[in-house]
Design an enzyme around this catalytic site. Structure first.
Site, PDB file in Angstrom:
ATOM      1  CD  GLU A 175      96.472  70.432  73.744  1.00  0.00           C
ATOM      2  OE1 GLU A 175      97.051  70.843  72.718  1.00  0.00           O
ATOM      3  OE2 GLU A 175      95.244  70.176  73.788  1.00  0.00           O
ATOM      4  CB  ILE A 176      97.276  68.940  80.314  1.00  0.00           C
ATOM      5  CG1 ILE A 176      98.175  69.879  81.098  1.00  0.00           C
ATOM      6  CG2 ILE A 176      96.985  67.670  81.106  1.00  0.00           C
ATOM      7  CD1 ILE A 176      97.509  70.475  82.345  1.00  0.00           C
ATOM      8  N   GLY A 177      97.274  66.486  77.838  1.00  0.00           N
ATOM      9  CA  GLY A 177      96.428  65.624  77.025  1.00  0.00           C
ATOM     10  C   GLY A 177      96.907  65.606  75.589  1.00  0.00           C
ATOM     11  N   GLY A 180      94.694  60.029  72.053  1.00  0.00           N
ATOM     12  CA  GLY A 180      94.974  58.622  71.767  1.00  0.00           C
ATOM     13  C   GLY A 180      94.949  57.743  73.005  1.00  0.00           C
ATOM     14  CE1 TYR A 181      90.985  59.900  76.834  1.00  0.00           C
ATOM     15  CE2 TYR A 181      90.840  59.846  74.440  1.00  0.00           C
ATOM     16  CZ  TYR A 181      90.500  60.420  75.658  1.00  0.00           C
ATOM     17  OH  TYR A 181      89.687  61.528  75.687  1.00  0.00           O
ATOM     18  CB  SER A 190      96.062  69.467  69.821  1.00  0.00           C
ATOM     19  OG  SER A 190      96.507  68.653  70.868  1.00  0.00           O
ATOM     20  CG  ASP A 224      98.180  61.564  87.010  1.00  0.00           C
ATOM     21  OD1 ASP A 224      97.401  62.520  86.818  1.00  0.00           O
ATOM     22  OD2 ASP A 224      97.813  60.456  87.433  1.00  0.00           O
ATOM     23  CD  GLN A 225      94.724  66.929  83.931  1.00  0.00           C
ATOM     24  OE1 GLN A 225      94.080  66.364  83.054  1.00  0.00           O
ATOM     25  NE2 GLN A 225      94.586  68.221  84.130  1.00  0.00           N
ATOM     26  CG  HIS A 250      88.382  67.145  79.860  1.00  0.00           C
ATOM     27  ND1 HIS A 250      88.970  68.383  79.694  1.00  0.00           N
ATOM     28  CD2 HIS A 250      88.592  66.457  78.711  1.00  0.00           C
ATOM     29  CE1 HIS A 250      89.505  68.436  78.482  1.00  0.00           C
ATOM     30  NE2 HIS A 250      89.302  67.281  77.872  1.00  0.00           N
TER      31      HIS A 250
HETATM   32  C1  LIG Z   1      90.877  64.541  74.662  1.00  0.00           C
HETATM   33  S1  LIG Z   1      92.413  63.730  74.623  1.00  0.00           S
HETATM   34  C2  LIG Z   1      93.486  65.015  74.102  1.00  0.00           C
HETATM   35  C3  LIG Z   1      93.307  65.409  72.673  1.00  0.00           C
HETATM   36  C4  LIG Z   1      94.361  66.343  72.132  1.00  0.00           C
HETATM   37  N1  LIG Z   1      94.658  67.428  73.015  1.00  0.00           N
HETATM   38  C5  LIG Z   1      93.914  66.907  70.797  1.00  0.00           C
HETATM   39  O1  LIG Z   1      93.263  67.968  70.735  1.00  0.00           O
HETATM   40  O2  LIG Z   1      94.255  66.283  69.771  1.00  0.00           O
HETATM   41  C6  LIG Z   1      92.755  63.542  76.327  1.00  0.00           C
HETATM   42  C7  LIG Z   1      94.107  62.907  76.649  1.00  0.00           C
HETATM   43  O3  LIG Z   1      94.349  63.157  78.037  1.00  0.00           O
HETATM   44  C8  LIG Z   1      95.064  62.084  78.589  1.00  0.00           C
HETATM   45  N2  LIG Z   1      94.872  62.056  80.042  1.00  0.00           N
HETATM   46  C9  LIG Z   1      93.826  61.517  80.744  1.00  0.00           C
HETATM   47  N3  LIG Z   1      94.027  61.653  82.069  1.00  0.00           N
HETATM   48  C10 LIG Z   1      95.212  62.310  82.216  1.00  0.00           C
HETATM   49  C11 LIG Z   1      95.968  62.728  83.343  1.00  0.00           C
HETATM   50  N4  LIG Z   1      95.549  62.500  84.597  1.00  0.00           N
HETATM   51  N5  LIG Z   1      97.155  63.351  83.131  1.00  0.00           N
HETATM   52  C12 LIG Z   1      97.605  63.569  81.863  1.00  0.00           C
HETATM   53  N6  LIG Z   1      96.929  63.191  80.764  1.00  0.00           N
HETATM   54  C13 LIG Z   1      95.760  62.557  80.928  1.00  0.00           C
HETATM   55  C14 LIG Z   1      94.478  60.860  77.876  1.00  0.00           C
HETATM   56  O4  LIG Z   1      95.393  59.777  77.906  1.00  0.00           O
HETATM   57  C15 LIG Z   1      94.186  61.385  76.476  1.00  0.00           C
HETATM   58  O5  LIG Z   1      95.218  61.036  75.583  1.00  0.00           O
END
Ligand SMILES: C[S@@+](CC[C@H](N)C(=O)[O-])C[C@H]1O[C@@H](n2cnc3c(N)ncnc32)[C@H](O)[C@@H]1O
Length: 356
Positions: A175-177, A180-181, A190, A224-225, A250
């Site tokens: 899972e990407i993301g 918690g940022y 998740s 980084d995605q 996103h």
């Molecule tokens: C909406 S949250 C994810 C929530 C998680 N999947 C859940 O359902 O509990 C988005 C996450 O994506 C990460 N994110 C933002 N930009 C990103 C990037 N370019 N590459 C990887 N992760 C990134 C953020 O740090 C954040 O933690």
């Protein structure tokens, strides 16, 4: 660069859990009973119960949980592995539970029973953890703090349907993301949810922030995605994946870069999921109200024509990698599931094309 050794014990163990007993025993010997017992103990280490778990294999016993407890659950290691990672409902033929005898006061025998209060729930807590059930994904999302159900999004109903055939398979999930940022100690909801949902799954999470998210079958990766080269390396070293979920930035550009880099690392029959497609309609996120070319939704829509390319050309010749390897797409509100598989079905008969 990636901790590829992390799954050295678990990956073969998850496979062997549904095999015959002889093969499972051989696998345990090869991986070493001590390492397998550690994997089992890791799955239940958060259970709070004053109980000792003795795991037996080839006449040797290792003790886990509260090692000094008077209540002892004894189980063959192979039975424990089958309960955790197997798929059948077989009982544990080797199960034995020893409880303290205690003193009985003939004048007050009821006190003996009262003194045993709590033994049943404690033993049950351990045995239930050793045989996880099939909980509802929405409830798991809420329990572990993912917003995929109950608040903000209503995705788990779609996941349940599309992932049903994979649920008891030894899947690899990315899972990407992680969530918690920029806080290293927040997020992971998740990933924990997938770890429970896919009882035989190895779950990987990717986030730009290094995350302190741990679990028996969880791996948090920093990256980084939008870095295609990095994603390709990740796919080659930790894939192929049965499931990839994009719940990262996103941003429309990122979603497309990730898809093109990672889809080749999805196993045939697997699924690539893109969440939060509303951003495809939002200009500030790189989208457009028509969600056409250049947006994440535009990319996904183009795959629909690819699915039917046999109607305008030869299904076996030419075509892009994606046209040849996407066998299905499902769209729901703000979420899409792209299925990997050979797309080589014949088109309609030539004469029909000119009939009207
Ligand atoms: C909406 S949250 C994810 C929530 C998680 N999947 C859940 O359902 O509990 C988005 C996450 O994506 C990460 N994110 C933002 N930009 C990103 C990037 N370019 N590459 C990887 N992760 C990134 C953020 O740090 C954040 O933690």
């Amino acid at each position: 660069m990636f901790d590829t050794e992390r799954w050295a014990v678990l990956a073969p163990l998850l496979q062997a859990a549904t095999a015959g007993r002889d093969l499972l025993d051989d696998t345990i010997r090869r991986l070493t009973p001590a390492a397998v017992a550690r994997a089992v103990a890791d799955e239940i280490k958060d259970i709070k119960a004053d109980v000792r778990l003795d795991l037996r294999f080839d006449g040797k016993i290792t003790s886990h949980l509260t090692t000094g407890a008077e209540v002892v659950i004894a189980l063959d290691l192979a039975d424990a592995v089958r309960g955790l990672y197997g798929t059948d409902e077989r009982p544990w033929p080797s199960l034995a539970v020893r409880t303290p005898e205690g003193e009985v006061d003939p004048a007050n025998p009821g006190a003996w029973f009262r003194a045993r209060t709590g033994i049943g729930p404690a033993v049950d807590a351990v045995l239930s953890a050793l045989r996880p059930g099939s909980e509802d994904l929405g409830s798991l999302a809420v329990a572990f703090g993912s917003d995929k159900w109950g608040d903000l999004h209503w995705y788990t109903q779609h996941y349940e349907r599309h992932f049903a055939r994979l649920r008891t398979e030894p899947v690899r999930v990315l899972e990407i993301g992680i969530g918690g940022y920029d806080d290293p100690d927040r997020g992971g909801g998740s990933l924990r949810m997938w770890q429970r949902f896919f009882r035989r799954g190895l779950v990987h999470g990717l986030d730009t922030t290094a995350k302190n998210v741990t679990g028996p079958r969880l791996m948090a990766i920093q990256g980084d995605q939008s870095d295609a080269e990095f994603l390709d390396r990740l796919g080659r070293e930790l894939g192929p994946f049965d499931v990839i979920v994009d719940d990262g930035s996103h941003l429309n550009e990122h979603v497309q870069i990730s898809f093109h880099a990672l889809f080749p690392h999805v196993r045939s029959g697997g699924l690539y999921v893109v969440e939060d497609l509303q951003t495809a309609y939002w200009p500030n996120w790189g989208g457009h109200p028509e969600a056409g070319h250049g947006t994440s939704m535009g990319m996904l829509k183009s795959f629909v024509d690819g699915l039917n390319r046999a109607e305008v050309g030869d299904p076996r010749g030419g075509g892009s990698y994606l046209e040849r390897n996407i066998s299905g797409i499902s769209f729901h509100h703000n979420i899409a599931f792209v299925e990997k598989g050979l797309n080589e079905e014949e088109g309609g008969p030539a004469f029909l094309r000119t009939l009207c």
